[in-house]
Scaffold this motif. Structure first.
Motif, PDB file in Angstrom:
ATOM      1  N   ILE A 122      56.106  47.880   1.035  1.00  0.00           N
ATOM      2  CA  ILE A 122      55.820  48.846  -0.021  1.00  0.00           C
ATOM      3  C   ILE A 122      55.073  48.120  -1.132  1.00  0.00           C
ATOM      4  CG2 ILE A 122      56.869  50.290  -1.781  1.00  0.00           C
ATOM      5  CD1 ILE A 122      59.070  50.873   0.240  1.00  0.00           C
ATOM      6  N   GLU A 123      53.932  48.685  -1.473  1.00  0.00           N
ATOM      7  CA  GLU A 123      53.092  48.017  -2.463  1.00  0.00           C
ATOM      8  C   GLU A 123      53.447  48.495  -3.865  1.00  0.00           C
ATOM      9  OE1 GLU A 123      48.530  47.513  -2.907  1.00  0.00           O
ATOM     10  OE2 GLU A 123      48.973  48.066  -0.834  1.00  0.00           O
ATOM     11  N   VAL A 124      53.438  47.585  -4.810  1.00  0.00           N
ATOM     12  CA  VAL A 124      53.728  47.969  -6.191  1.00  0.00           C
ATOM     13  C   VAL A 124      52.474  47.748  -7.025  1.00  0.00           C
ATOM     14  CG1 VAL A 124      55.212  47.601  -8.167  1.00  0.00           C
ATOM     15  CG2 VAL A 124      56.087  47.225  -5.887  1.00  0.00           C
TER      16      VAL A 124
ATOM     17  N   LEU B 121      43.458  51.265   2.665  1.00  0.00           N
ATOM     18  CA  LEU B 121      42.122  50.687   2.549  1.00  0.00           C
ATOM     19  C   LEU B 121      41.293  51.413   1.510  1.00  0.00           C
ATOM     20  CD1 LEU B 121      41.261  50.088   6.278  1.00  0.00           C
ATOM     21  CD2 LEU B 121      41.730  48.393   4.532  1.00  0.00           C
TER      22      LEU B 121
ATOM     23  N   ILE C 263      50.119  53.555  11.482  1.00  0.00           N
ATOM     24  CA  ILE C 263      51.134  53.340  10.456  1.00  0.00           C
ATOM     25  C   ILE C 263      52.502  53.547  11.069  1.00  0.00           C
ATOM     26  CG2 ILE C 263      52.106  54.285   8.359  1.00  0.00           C
ATOM     27  CD1 ILE C 263      49.293  54.972   7.510  1.00  0.00           C
TER      28      ILE C 263
ATOM     29  N   VAL D  80      59.716  50.080   6.446  1.00  0.00           N
ATOM     30  CA  VAL D  80      59.704  50.208   4.990  1.00  0.00           C
ATOM     31  C   VAL D  80      59.650  48.839   4.314  1.00  0.00           C
ATOM     32  CG1 VAL D  80      60.830  52.432   4.903  1.00  0.00           C
ATOM     33  CG2 VAL D  80      62.217  50.392   5.025  1.00  0.00           C
TER      34      VAL D  80
ATOM     35  N   GLN E 140      56.951  61.156  -5.302  1.00  0.00           N
ATOM     36  CA  GLN E 140      57.015  60.613  -6.656  1.00  0.00           C
ATOM     37  C   GLN E 140      58.051  61.290  -7.532  1.00  0.00           C
ATOM     38  OE1 GLN E 140      52.933  60.824  -7.730  1.00  0.00           O
ATOM     39  NE2 GLN E 140      52.473  58.918  -6.713  1.00  0.00           N
TER      40      GLN E 140
ATOM     41  N   VAL F 124      56.681  56.318  -0.569  1.00  0.00           N
ATOM     42  CA  VAL F 124      55.861  56.036  -1.748  1.00  0.00           C
ATOM     43  C   VAL F 124      55.137  57.279  -2.247  1.00  0.00           C
ATOM     44  CG1 VAL F 124      55.504  53.638  -1.177  1.00  0.00           C
ATOM     45  CG2 VAL F 124      53.935  55.321  -0.301  1.00  0.00           C
ATOM     46  N   GLU F 125      55.088  58.316  -1.431  1.00  0.00           N
ATOM     47  CA  GLU F 125      54.425  59.545  -1.873  1.00  0.00           C
ATOM     48  C   GLU F 125      55.378  60.505  -2.556  1.00  0.00           C
ATOM     49  OE1 GLU F 125      52.685  61.088   1.646  1.00  0.00           O
ATOM     50  OE2 GLU F 125      51.345  59.386   1.860  1.00  0.00           O
TER      51      GLU F 125
ATOM     52  N   ASN G 159      65.631  47.550   6.147  1.00  0.00           N
ATOM     53  CA  ASN G 159      64.703  48.033   7.168  1.00  0.00           C
ATOM     54  C   ASN G 159      65.395  48.315   8.499  1.00  0.00           C
ATOM     55  OD1 ASN G 159      62.157  48.749   8.024  1.00  0.00           O
ATOM     56  ND2 ASN G 159      61.877  46.776   9.019  1.00  0.00           N
TER      57      ASN G 159
ATOM     58  N   PHE H 208      50.018  47.405 -10.361  1.00  0.00           N
ATOM     59  CA  PHE H 208      50.081  46.956 -11.751  1.00  0.00           C
ATOM     60  C   PHE H 208      49.073  47.744 -12.570  1.00  0.00           C
ATOM     61  CE2 PHE H 208      51.833  43.229  -9.673  1.00  0.00           C
ATOM     62  CZ  PHE H 208      52.903  42.956 -10.496  1.00  0.00           C
ATOM     63  N   PHE H 209      49.272  47.850 -13.830  1.00  0.00           N
ATOM     64  CA  PHE H 209      48.255  48.335 -14.770  1.00  0.00           C
ATOM     65  C   PHE H 209      47.746  49.725 -14.474  1.00  0.00           C
ATOM     66  CE2 PHE H 209      47.657  43.698 -14.881  1.00  0.00           C
ATOM     67  CZ  PHE H 209      48.223  43.533 -16.120  1.00  0.00           C
ATOM     68  N   GLY H 210      48.650  50.647 -14.295  1.00  0.00           N
ATOM     69  CA  GLY H 210      48.276  52.048 -14.281  1.00  0.00           C
ATOM     70  C   GLY H 210      47.305  52.454 -13.203  1.00  0.00           C
ATOM     71  N   ARG H 211      47.145  51.643 -12.203  1.00  0.00           N
ATOM     72  CA  ARG H 211      46.326  52.107 -11.097  1.00  0.00           C
ATOM     73  C   ARG H 211      47.052  53.262 -10.437  1.00  0.00           C
ATOM     74  NH1 ARG H 211      45.898  47.792  -7.310  1.00  0.00           N
ATOM     75  NH2 ARG H 211      46.540  46.265  -8.855  1.00  0.00           N
TER      76      ARG H 211
ATOM     77  N   THR I 181      53.609  55.902 -15.098  1.00  0.00           N
ATOM     78  CA  THR I 181      53.261  54.725 -14.304  1.00  0.00           C
ATOM     79  C   THR I 181      54.411  53.745 -14.301  1.00  0.00           C
ATOM     80  OG1 THR I 181      51.262  54.944 -15.605  1.00  0.00           O
ATOM     81  CG2 THR I 181      51.243  53.338 -13.842  1.00  0.00           C
TER      82      THR I 181
ATOM     83  N   PHE J  39      43.203  47.312 -20.925  1.00  0.00           N
ATOM     84  CA  PHE J  39      43.027  48.721 -20.583  1.00  0.00           C
ATOM     85  C   PHE J  39      41.652  49.221 -20.990  1.00  0.00           C
ATOM     86  CE2 PHE J  39      47.397  47.675 -20.817  1.00  0.00           C
ATOM     87  CZ  PHE J  39      47.841  48.167 -19.608  1.00  0.00           C
TER      88      PHE J  39
ATOM     89  N   LEU K  69      59.208  51.778  -7.412  1.00  0.00           N
ATOM     90  CA  LEU K  69      58.572  51.093  -6.285  1.00  0.00           C
ATOM     91  C   LEU K  69      59.063  49.661  -6.148  1.00  0.00           C
ATOM     92  CD1 LEU K  69      54.926  52.411  -6.527  1.00  0.00           C
ATOM     93  CD2 LEU K  69      56.445  52.638  -4.593  1.00  0.00           C
TER      94      LEU K  69
ATOM     95  N   PRO L 233      49.202  55.414  -8.232  1.00  0.00           N
ATOM     96  CA  PRO L 233      50.260  54.981  -7.320  1.00  0.00           C
ATOM     97  C   PRO L 233      49.779  55.063  -5.879  1.00  0.00           C
ATOM     98  CG  PRO L 233      51.092  56.526  -8.929  1.00  0.00           C
ATOM     99  CD  PRO L 233      49.626  56.483  -9.105  1.00  0.00           C
ATOM    100  N   PRO L 234      50.253  54.184  -5.048  1.00  0.00           N
ATOM    101  CA  PRO L 234      49.700  54.067  -3.700  1.00  0.00           C
ATOM    102  C   PRO L 234      50.048  55.259  -2.841  1.00  0.00           C
ATOM    103  CG  PRO L 234      51.651  52.754  -3.898  1.00  0.00           C
ATOM    104  CD  PRO L 234      51.393  53.302  -5.258  1.00  0.00           C
ATOM    105  N   ARG L 235      49.187  55.532  -1.906  1.00  0.00           N
ATOM    106  CA  ARG L 235      49.515  56.498  -0.870  1.00  0.00           C
ATOM    107  C   ARG L 235      49.553  55.741   0.430  1.00  0.00           C
ATOM    108  NH1 ARG L 235      45.176  60.893  -1.589  1.00  0.00           N
ATOM    109  NH2 ARG L 235      44.061  59.100  -2.369  1.00  0.00           N
ATOM    110  N   ARG L 236      50.363  56.209   1.333  1.00  0.00           N
ATOM    111  CA  ARG L 236      50.533  55.443   2.556  1.00  0.00           C
ATOM    112  C   ARG L 236      49.273  55.468   3.384  1.00  0.00           C
ATOM    113  NH1 ARG L 236      53.448  59.332   6.637  1.00  0.00           N
ATOM    114  NH2 ARG L 236      52.739  60.820   5.118  1.00  0.00           N
ATOM    115  N   HIS L 237      48.498  56.569   3.281  1.00  0.00           N
ATOM    116  CA  HIS L 237      47.282  56.645   4.076  1.00  0.00           C
ATOM    117  C   HIS L 237      46.123  55.936   3.397  1.00  0.00           C
ATOM    118  CE1 HIS L 237      49.545  59.274   6.417  1.00  0.00           C
ATOM    119  NE2 HIS L 237      49.495  60.290   5.589  1.00  0.00           N
TER     120      HIS L 237
END
Lengths: 428, 641
Positions: A320-322, A336, A312, A317, B547, B544-545, B471, A324-327, B453, B200, B460, A329-333
């Motif tokens: 950065i992934e955004v 996968l 990584i 930067v 928050q 992204v971490e 960048n 949807f739908f309350g999944r 969220t 949902f 984000l 929030p992403p972590r960088r690690h």
């Protein structure tokens, strides 16, 4: 410093004989008659040395041996202990030999099971005469007035501290009455009252106030303590009698988390699992044997996870992934969806731990079958091997691999083998 | 002189949808105040050239898309031109629209509207507001359809169902195939088929996107859908009603195995299909007249035509979906907020305590005005966003619509609790408007997605955009020894969070009275950009971490957008002399002044980092809370010895 040296000298060098001999004629006391045996004396602790000196130094067989009432007691309970203290205190106004008595009493506390009881310690302090030992001038207070008595109570407090018994304010009042506010026991008491409350609750794994005596309960405590690495762990207690063909009738305390179940589901069917143990864990003064269910580490996966982390580019930067739908929030690690769990260690992946009532192979086998029946169906297809670090008591029928080893005489153990091959490994 | 003319010029250009090049030329050419005098006549003359009565997005000639507005805040840029509040409904269309609204207003003004009477809603044509005119719908654009749904928004429960229907119509209009449009629009337009989202789930799965899954059967070229959705706003159970569910299901890419192949696909499922079963009805806290229930899908056979967009492409389509859902769901919230403020105002006027009228108490006055400012901002944001959608072709308003919902719901809930503080226990009597309002506000607050969220989404999205543009600088700042020049440049920079340096000249595009307010926006945008930069520099891709910082970023960005929308709207109102426009100016100024301080505080917190802004303490505490599975402190009166 001077005070301390003074105290030591007086205790060990100069006065002991004199002090003891002063008490020697006390042959009319009930704790100093001739019924005392040499064994008793040896057990008599604090005053043992003194009494020997007395008998030896006196050189006369007619002189009495100090009898220790605590060894002679028939019923070793708190009640009888307190009664003896009471009898001693009520004997006469001078309370002769109270220091020896207190040392003897301290020595025998564990036998009576009162070593954790504040009330008993207070009763012993109460044996001390009040007012007599309070220094009345500067020199007395500076040069440890009545050193033997003070040292005795300091030893008593030390024993309390060793046993984790916290004094209370009443004890402070008692010590004040006996030694005055300049007394060394008081200083000891204040230091204890500063530190002991701070240490009392520091353990991250507090045990209940009265640690239960039942092995099952202690095993539960032990497994729960080990399971704190994963907050989702569930500790369950199984009975082996619910397992078909189980030889031992005992309990099993098993700890496993949802995370571990998931790892087990994802575990390759071709790679064996090992039951390892017995390992030790101490719960206060009790020892519990436990076993782990584990597999060799998936080095490839671990390496790939580490590699992923290394690859990584922290400075980049642009990606950065955004969500949807309350999944979540992403972590960088977590690109996968794979994160290394706390159970995946360098030396192996741990799936479950257990402690059984008998620590036999049979009970461990029942454990595996119970795990399989309770939501880990994957265990049915994975070979499970024993890998013991010490001899496991062979209470149960020996467990052999059905295919490799000739069928043993006991048909039960053959059924125990089930689909998976269970091979006995005794490394040591 | 120059600055005074520009806002008006801007307005004029927008009103007649002049193409961009003309617009730019005009901006350069006319810098005199002549336009001020001629503004009275110009509309009429130009108006004749305009083809009246066209409002459908297909026919309407939209301007080419501009740079995204709110996303640009994150990199410190502002599109000044957008400070002219969009006027996308032509004068004639507005007259038509107003006359259409009369029966709606009459119907919904009646207190006893039966939320279960779907027939009257159908007769009023509420299901076809945004269906294209080709399918006998009204063909309203975003702004017009939002305006037309204002009367119904007086009843939050009814509005929920209708907005959900319209969201799906929007989606079909934007990305549906002609076959799908032909199949569904004739039914959707008159409400014989009511569409609703089924996205949902009651218990989301641990590792997957959705536990509702669809499998492709290659031999029959069809899909099988299995699973369960919850919180689906359905038609009332009393009347048999055909419904169309928009279902998001997880699918697996045929050629990729494992988690890499996971994708989502959007299906349209008719309630008459075999295997679709309506489940239990949720007992909700608010919006009790709306029917929310579970829907089960049990081996539902679907053809390829029922996929919206393409298979496994749900995430891209979802962007359209959430954009419209977020925008439309803000409308009932705004209507509710207005009702709550009206009640509060009425109470304050009517009540006297200890000889003092409640309305004269300073604290009540502050409460009322704060509510007013919030609602003004919500409304401006909604119509600014909708206007941008209408005005420009394929304008990127993902962030704007998310911010609109985020700001609206947060403020709505604040306003709803204000009546508790002002009125006291009386406001919570069963059946009191305050109580119902609070319940509905709470329900809307949780509707569809949690606010957390949403705030992460806002932050984000902004960071994603900013990350691509910044960048290079970030890489240099993170490797200072390789780029000494860059670092020295930074070192000698004089702009600080306290005194940001800006050269946006936003005040040129608004009425001069709003010059201080425009300054507030400028400074806030600059501070936001500095905060974003410092976050990138500190955390790199690990941003992204962070928050808690992202939540601050989301708050700051939404405040700035609120300020922007308020200033744009107030400037327009004042320039064309709407009634009470002077108070609109005051409102906008108040929003901006408060917003500036809010943004400054948030950005300072980000700047200070987690050791100074208390985040560190909170994070440390939380690990003990999870360890103890809750409150960990012992009773205050516990003895230790």
């Amino acid at each position: 410093m001077i005070r301390r040296m003074n105290c030591l000298m007086r205790l060990h060098g100069i006065y002991p004989n004199a002090l003891c001999q002063r008490h020697a004629p006390a042959n009319n006391r009930n704790y100093a008659n001739q019924t005392g045996t040499p064994d008793d004396e040896r057990a008599a602790g604090g005053n043992q040395q003194n009494s020997k000196n007395r008998t030896g130094g006196g050189g006369s067989k007619s002189l009495p041996v100090v009898r220790n009432p605590f060894t002679a007691a028939q019923e070793k309970t708190k009640g009888s202990y307190l009664t003896m203290v009471e009898i001693f205190a009520g004997r006469d106004v001078h309370r002769r030999n109270h220091v020896e008595f207190i040392y003897a009493a301290l020595k025998h506390m564990a036998e009576f099971g009162v070593e954790n009881d504040l009330e008993v310690y207070k009763a012993l302090i109460n044996v001390m005469p009040k007012g007599k030992f309070i220094p009345t001038n500067l020199f007395q207070s500076e040069f440890m007035h009545y050193p033997k008595q003070q040292q005795c109570i300091i030893d008593l407090l030390e024993q309390m501290e060793d046993n984790g018994v916290m004094p209370d304010y009443e004890m402070e009042a008692m010590l004040l009455n006996v030694f005055g506010k300049k007394g060394h026991p008081l200083r000891k008491y204040w230091r204890m009252m500063y530190w002991m409350p701070k240490f009392k609750n520091l353990s991250p794994w507090p045990l209940p106030d009265h640690v239960p005596d039942d092995t099952l309960e202690i095993a539960k405590l032990a497994v729960k303590r080990m399971c704190t690495v994963d907050l989702r762990s569930q500790v369950s207690v199984y009975e082996t009698k619910n397992v078909k063909d189980a030889v031992d009738d005992t309990w099993i305390v098993s700890g496993m988390s949802a995370e571990q179940s998931k790892l087990l589901r994802e575990h390759s069917q071709k790679k064996a699992l090992y039951i390892e143990g017995p390992f030790l864990i101490w719960i206060r003064n009790r020892r519990i044997n436990y076993f782990t269910l584990r597999a060799d580490p998936d080095l490839e996966l671990l390496a790939s996870l580490d590699e992923q982390e290394r690859q990584i580019d922290q400075d980049d930067v642009t990606n950065i992934e955004v969500p949807f739908f309350g999944r979540p929030p992403p972590r960088r690690h977590n690109q996968l969806g794979k994160v290394r769990s706390v159970h995946q260690q360098e030396d192996g992946t741990i799936f479950a731990i257990c402690a059984t009532g008998t620590s036999t192979k049979d009970s461990l086998l029942s454990w595996i079958r119970l795990l399989e029946a309770n939501g880990n169906a994957a265990l049915g297809g994975i070979p499970v091997l024993f890998r013991f670090t010490s001899t496991v008591p062979a209470k149960a029928v020996e467990i052999e691999g059905a295919s490799e080893v000739p069928v043993p005489s006991d048909s039960r153990s053959k059924q125990n083998v089930r689909k998976s091959k269970i091979v006995k490994f005794n490394l040591i | 002189m120059r600055s005074f003319s520009r806002p008006l010029l801007c307005l004029l250009q927008r009103r007649y949808n002049l193409p961009q090049n003309i617009r730019l030329k005009a901006t350069k050419a006319t810098t005199t105040s002549d336009i001020d005098q001629t503004s009275g006549q110009t509309p009429r003359t130009t108006h004749d050239n305009q083809k009246p009565g066209v409002m459908g997005p297909e026919e309407q000639q939209k301007l080419p898309a501009r740079e995204p507005l709110a996303k640009n805040f994150f990199v410190g840029a502002v599109d000044k031109e957008l400070l002219g509040f969009p006027e996308v409904i032509t004068r004639e269309d507005m007259t038509n629209l107003q006359s259409h609204l009369v029966p709606l207003k009459n119907y919904f003004d009646d207190e006893k509207v039966d939320p279960k009477a779907l027939d009257s809603l159908k007769q009023l044509g509420l299901y076809g507001l945004n269906v294209p005119t080709d399918y006998e719908g009204k063909g309203y654009g975003w702004s017009a359809s939002l305006m037309a749904s204002e009367p119904e928004a007086a009843h939050t429960s009814i509005s929920l169902g209708l907005q959900s229907h319209r969201v799906i119509v929007d989606l079909l209009r934007d990305v549906g195939t002609p076959a799908q449009q032909q199949r569904y629009f004739p039914l959707l337009v008159n409400g014989s088929l009511i569409a609703t989202e089924a996205i949902f789930e009651y218990t989301p799965p641990e590792d997957e996107y959705f536990s509702t899954q669809a499998k492709y059967l290659s031999d029959s070229r069809s899909w099988v859908l299995n699973g369960e959705k919850a919180y689906v706003v359905c038609a009332p159970p009393s009347t048999p009603q055909q419904q169309l569910f928009l279902v998001l299901a997880q699918t697996q890419h045929p050629n990729v195995s494992g988690s890499m192949g996971r994708a989502t696909t959007i299906f349209l499922v008719d309630s008459n299909e075999a295997g679709v079963k309506l489940g239990e009805q949720h007992q909700t806290f608010g919006c009790r007249e709306a029917t929310m229930r579970r829907v089960h899908f049990d081996n539902v056979q679907l053809t390829e035509e029922s996929i919206v967009g393409q298979a496994h492409d749900g995430n891209r389509i979802a962007e359209h979906l959430v954009r419209s859902a977020r925008l439309r769901s803000s409308l009932p919230a705004i209507a509710l907020a207005k009702r709550l403020l009206n009640e509060l105002a009425e109470y304050s006027v009517a009540t006297t305590q200890c000889g003092v009228n409640v309305k004269d108490l300073e604290i009540t006055r502050a409460h009322l005005s704060e509510s007013m400012c919030s609602i003004y901002a919500m409304e401006s944001m909604l119509y600014l966003t909708a206007g941008m959608l209408d005005e420009f072709k394929a304008q990127d308003v993902t962030l704007e619509s998310a911010i609109t919902k985020y700001y609206t719901l947060k403020q709505l809930y604040r306003i709803a609790t204000k009546s508790l503080t002002v009125i006291g226990p009386k406001s919570l009597h069963t059946g009191q408007p305050g109580e119902l309002g609070l319940q509905d506000a709470a329900q809307l607050y949780t509707q569809n997605e949690s606010i957390d969220t949403l705030s992460m989404f806002v932050a984000l999205t902004g960071l994603q955009y900013a990350g691509q543009l910044m960048n290079e600088g970030v890489r240099k700042s993170r490797n200072p020894l390789f780029h000494p020049g860059h670092i020295f440049g930074k070192f000698f920079a004089t702009a600080s969070l306290e005194n940001p340096k800006t050269a946006l000249q936003l005040s040129e595009n608004v009425h001069p009275t709003l010059d201080p307010a425009a300054q507030c926006i400028e400074h806030s945008v600059a501070r936001l950009q500095m905060a974003v930069e410092v976050m990138f520099t500190r955390h790199g891709s690990a941003v992204v971490e962070r928050q808690t910082e992202m939540r601050r970023l989301a708050d700051a960005a939404s405040t700035i957008y609120a300020m922007f929308a308020c200033v744009a709207r107030a400037s327009r109102s004042y320039c064309i002399g709407l009634s009470l426009a002077d108070h609109e100016m005051l409102t906008a100024s108040a929003v901006c002044l408060h917003g500036r301080d809010h943004v400054k505080a948030l950005c300072t917190e980000i700047y200070n980092g987690h050791h100074l802004n208390n985040d560190n303490n909170l994070l440390r505490l939380s690990s003990q809370i999870t360890k103890s599975k809750g409150y960990f402190a012992v009773h205050p009166l516990t003895f230790n010895f």
